[in-house]
Design a protein around this motif. Structure first.
Motif, PDB file in Angstrom:
ATOM      1  N   GLU A 289       0.808  -1.217   0.000  1.00  0.00           N
ATOM      2  CA  GLU A 289       0.000   0.000   0.000  1.00  0.00           C
ATOM      3  C   GLU A 289       0.844   1.270   0.000  1.00  0.00           C
ATOM      4  O   GLU A 289       0.364   2.341  -0.364  1.00  0.00           O
ATOM      5  N   ILE A 290       2.101   1.155   0.437  1.00  0.00           N
ATOM      6  CA  ILE A 290       3.031   2.287   0.426  1.00  0.00           C
ATOM      7  C   ILE A 290       4.388   1.781  -0.058  1.00  0.00           C
ATOM      8  O   ILE A 290       4.603   0.562  -0.199  1.00  0.00           O
ATOM      9  N   THR A 291       5.314   2.696  -0.290  1.00  0.00           N
ATOM     10  CA  THR A 291       6.668   2.320  -0.673  1.00  0.00           C
ATOM     11  C   THR A 291       7.636   2.697   0.446  1.00  0.00           C
ATOM     12  O   THR A 291       7.250   3.293   1.461  1.00  0.00           O
ATOM     13  N   VAL A 292       8.900   2.387   0.239  1.00  0.00           N
ATOM     14  CA  VAL A 292       9.919   2.684   1.236  1.00  0.00           C
ATOM     15  C   VAL A 292      10.048   4.191   1.473  1.00  0.00           C
ATOM     16  O   VAL A 292      10.495   4.620   2.540  1.00  0.00           O
ATOM     17  N   LYS A 293       9.633   4.995   0.503  1.00  0.00           N
ATOM     18  CA  LYS A 293       9.731   6.444   0.691  1.00  0.00           C
ATOM     19  C   LYS A 293       8.911   6.909   1.892  1.00  0.00           C
ATOM     20  O   LYS A 293       9.315   7.816   2.626  1.00  0.00           O
ATOM     21  N   GLU A 294       7.744   6.300   2.104  1.00  0.00           N
ATOM     22  CA  GLU A 294       6.934   6.662   3.265  1.00  0.00           C
ATOM     23  C   GLU A 294       7.627   6.237   4.564  1.00  0.00           C
ATOM     24  O   GLU A 294       7.552   6.937   5.575  1.00  0.00           O
ATOM     25  N   TRP A 295       8.307   5.103   4.526  1.00  0.00           N
ATOM     26  CA  TRP A 295       9.070   4.671   5.709  1.00  0.00           C
ATOM     27  C   TRP A 295      10.199   5.654   5.996  1.00  0.00           C
ATOM     28  O   TRP A 295      10.409   6.037   7.157  1.00  0.00           O
ATOM     29  N   ASP A 296      10.919   6.072   4.971  1.00  0.00           N
ATOM     30  CA  ASP A 296      12.001   7.036   5.157  1.00  0.00           C
ATOM     31  C   ASP A 296      11.478   8.343   5.746  1.00  0.00           C
ATOM     32  O   ASP A 296      12.112   8.940   6.631  1.00  0.00           O
ATOM     33  N   ALA A 297      10.326   8.780   5.281  1.00  0.00           N
ATOM     34  CA  ALA A 297       9.741  10.024   5.796  1.00  0.00           C
ATOM     35  C   ALA A 297       9.408   9.873   7.277  1.00  0.00           C
ATOM     36  O   ALA A 297       9.583  10.808   8.068  1.00  0.00           O
ATOM     37  N   TYR A 298       8.946   8.684   7.644  1.00  0.00           N
ATOM     38  CA  TYR A 298       8.625   8.440   9.054  1.00  0.00           C
ATOM     39  C   TYR A 298       9.876   8.481   9.923  1.00  0.00           C
ATOM     40  O   TYR A 298       9.877   9.079  11.015  1.00  0.00           O
ATOM     41  N   MET A 299      10.955   7.866   9.473  1.00  0.00           N
ATOM     42  CA  MET A 299      12.188   7.863  10.249  1.00  0.00           C
ATOM     43  C   MET A 299      12.722   9.287  10.440  1.00  0.00           C
ATOM     44  O   MET A 299      13.265   9.625  11.501  1.00  0.00           O
ATOM     45  N   LYS A 300      12.567  10.133   9.424  1.00  0.00           N
ATOM     46  CA  LYS A 300      12.967  11.537   9.579  1.00  0.00           C
ATOM     47  C   LYS A 300      12.038  12.251  10.558  1.00  0.00           C
ATOM     48  O   LYS A 300      12.475  13.091  11.355  1.00  0.00           O
ATOM     49  N   LYS A 301      10.770  11.891  10.510  1.00  0.00           N
ATOM     50  CA  LYS A 301       9.778  12.529  11.377  1.00  0.00           C
ATOM     51  C   LYS A 301      10.063  12.251  12.855  1.00  0.00           C
ATOM     52  O   LYS A 301      10.044  13.177  13.684  1.00  0.00           O
TER      53      LYS A 301
END
Length: 478
Positions: A289-301
């Motif tokens: 449903e999502i890609t790794v880009k959303e995971w990366d954004a979360y880690m920055k968040k």
């Protein structure tokens, strides 16, 4: 408690009317060996285990769980979180669907519904189905002997409808216009959450604060408990937890886990919170449903949201997820193993839920007796290997002084998650194909690495790689 016998040689002079030789006698001195107090250092490398006593064994007792504590040491467990161990209210006890026990006419059918662990009738007693307080003491002593701390699940937001405070202190409860206690309400809508088997506590009453804190302190003072996991911690005023902690720590340092991500809870009350958002993203990644880009954004968040010494508990399952949202396999499918490895390698503390170590692939009943499988299969050796890495390698430290986390750039960053953790000269690299398609990519690694687990033919000295769907590798620099 483990006993260590130390033999001291002493001289005793025996006096009589005649001179008699001095005799050497052995005097046995017994002292207790205690686990070191809870510390930030101990939690850096810890794995936490959620113990569902009711469902852990066919017996559903403290004793049956205690027998297996030495095995949990093999998995690197340092903290045992016991789901609520207290007596469960019978009034308005949950049964099935929207029904309570009172709605079921057949007395034999009623008997099988044991109620929710979170509908507590007495905070200072134990559920007789689990055993006695002496049995609990043996569990705690065995855990301590094996280098593990024990924390209790604490439900400060509400009680069951049989709790004695409802008669003795009705002012401790949230009441409707008629002065009747109510179940917990959604503050945004004023409507019931549906937790009809419990009565909501009103923290505007400061006398409640005193009694609730005293109930918590009882378990530390009388049963050597090492801390608490706070159910729906954010629904209770932060100030309550902040005033409770210094009183709890008058006895000894404690470890506090909040079922919440609210950053305010970490300032002066809790050591660790739930990584709910990260968990939901893992589910979404596994479903495509999502890609790794959303995971990366979360880690920055989370880097910018939390203070540097805040940390979270990482998990692929727990009692709520398993019973209500599905097994790991249901939610994560072929991505399951890569996600488990991810919970160990990102900053934070990984969780093992009862049955996960035995490849459990069923939803445990929540209000009835059930039993986890107890056959070691694929997951046990995986968790053992990950646990050893977490315990022993500072590059996996995840607490208040967590090892650095650095995202590694690849040529396919929407599908490939690659990052490095490092501390004290040690490095760990995690690389995974977070998609259901074979993926080719390039990645330049600085230094020499060896495969610790995962893709065994990974060549760290070459830039070109191909990973099958959900394939992963964990690399170490020595």
């Amino acid at each position: 408690m483990k006993k260590i016998s130390i033999f001291l040689l002493g001289l005793m002079t025996l006096v009589s009317c005649k001179d008699e030789p001095r005799q050497q006698v052995q005097e046995e001195v017994v002292q207790e060996e205690r686990i070191e107090p809870v510390s930030n250092e101990a939690m850096e490398s810890a794995v936490i285990y959620e113990a569902n006593i009711r469902q852990y064994s066919p017996e559903g007792t403290f004793d049956a769980f205690t027998e297996d504590i030495p095995q949990l040491k093999e998995l690197g467990v340092k903290v045992i979180w016991l789901m609520p161990i207290y007596p469960i209210s019978e009034t308005k006890r949950k049964a099935t669907g929207d029904l309570s026990v009172e709605d079921i006419e057949d007395p034999e059918e009623r008997k099988k519904y044991l109620g929710s662990y979170y509908a507590i009738s007495d905070y200072t007693e134990v559920n007789p189905n689990f055993g006695t307080k002496e049995d609990l003491d043996e569990l705690v002593a065995t855990a301590h002997e094996n280098g593990m701390y024990v924390i209790l699940d604490w439900v400060a937001n509400h009680t069951g409808w049989d709790h004695h405070w409802l008669e003795e202190h009705p002012e401790y409860y949230t009441q409707n216009e008629k002065g009747e206690p109510v179940d917990p309400l959604n503050p945004a809508t004023g409507e019931s959450w549906g937790w009809t088997d419990v009565a909501d506590l009103n923290y505007e009453n400061k006398e409640l604060w005193k009694d609730m804190t005293a109930e918590m302190k009882y378990w530390i003072d009388e049963h050597d408990i090492d801390g608490f996991r706070a159910d729906v911690a954010g629904e209770v005023p932060t100030e309550f937890w902040e005033q409770a902690l210094p009183q709890l720590e008058e006895t000894k340092p404690v470890f506090m886990l909040a079922e919440s991500e609210e950053k305010e809870l970490f300032h002066n009350a809790f050591d660790m919170g739930y990584n709910w958002e990260g968990h939901h993203l893992m589910n979404q990644l596994a479903k495509g449903e999502i890609t790794v880009k959303e995971w990366d954004a979360y880690m920055k968040k989370i880097d910018t949201t939390y203070q540097e010494d805040d940390y979270l508990m990482n998990f692929v399952t727990n009692h709520d997820e398993n019973s209500w949202n599905g097994t790991v396999r249901e939610r994560m499918g072929e991505a399951s193993e890569a996600m488990v490895a991810l919970t160990y390698t990102i900053p934070g503390m990984p969780l093992i839920y009862s049955g996960q170590e035995y490849d459990m692939d069923k939803r445990l009943l929540f209000f009835e007796k059930d039993t986890i499988p107890k056959t070691k299969g694929k997951m046990w050796p995986i968790l053992k290997k990950l646990g050893e890495l977490k315990n022993e390698n500072p590059a996996l430290h995840g607490g208040k002084e967590a090892a650095a986390y650095n995202r590694l750039t690849t040529s396919a960053d929407e599908s490939i998650l690659a990052f490095e953790r490092s501390a004290n000269g040690e490095k760990m690299v995690y690389i995974a194909n977070m998609s259901d398609e074979p993926t080719e990519f390039t990645l330049e690694l600085e230094g020499e690495f060896q495969v610790y687990m995962g893709k065994q033919d990974f060549a760290s000295d070459k830039p070109d790689h191909k990973f099958s769907p959900w394939e992963y590798v964990v690399l170490l620099n020595n």
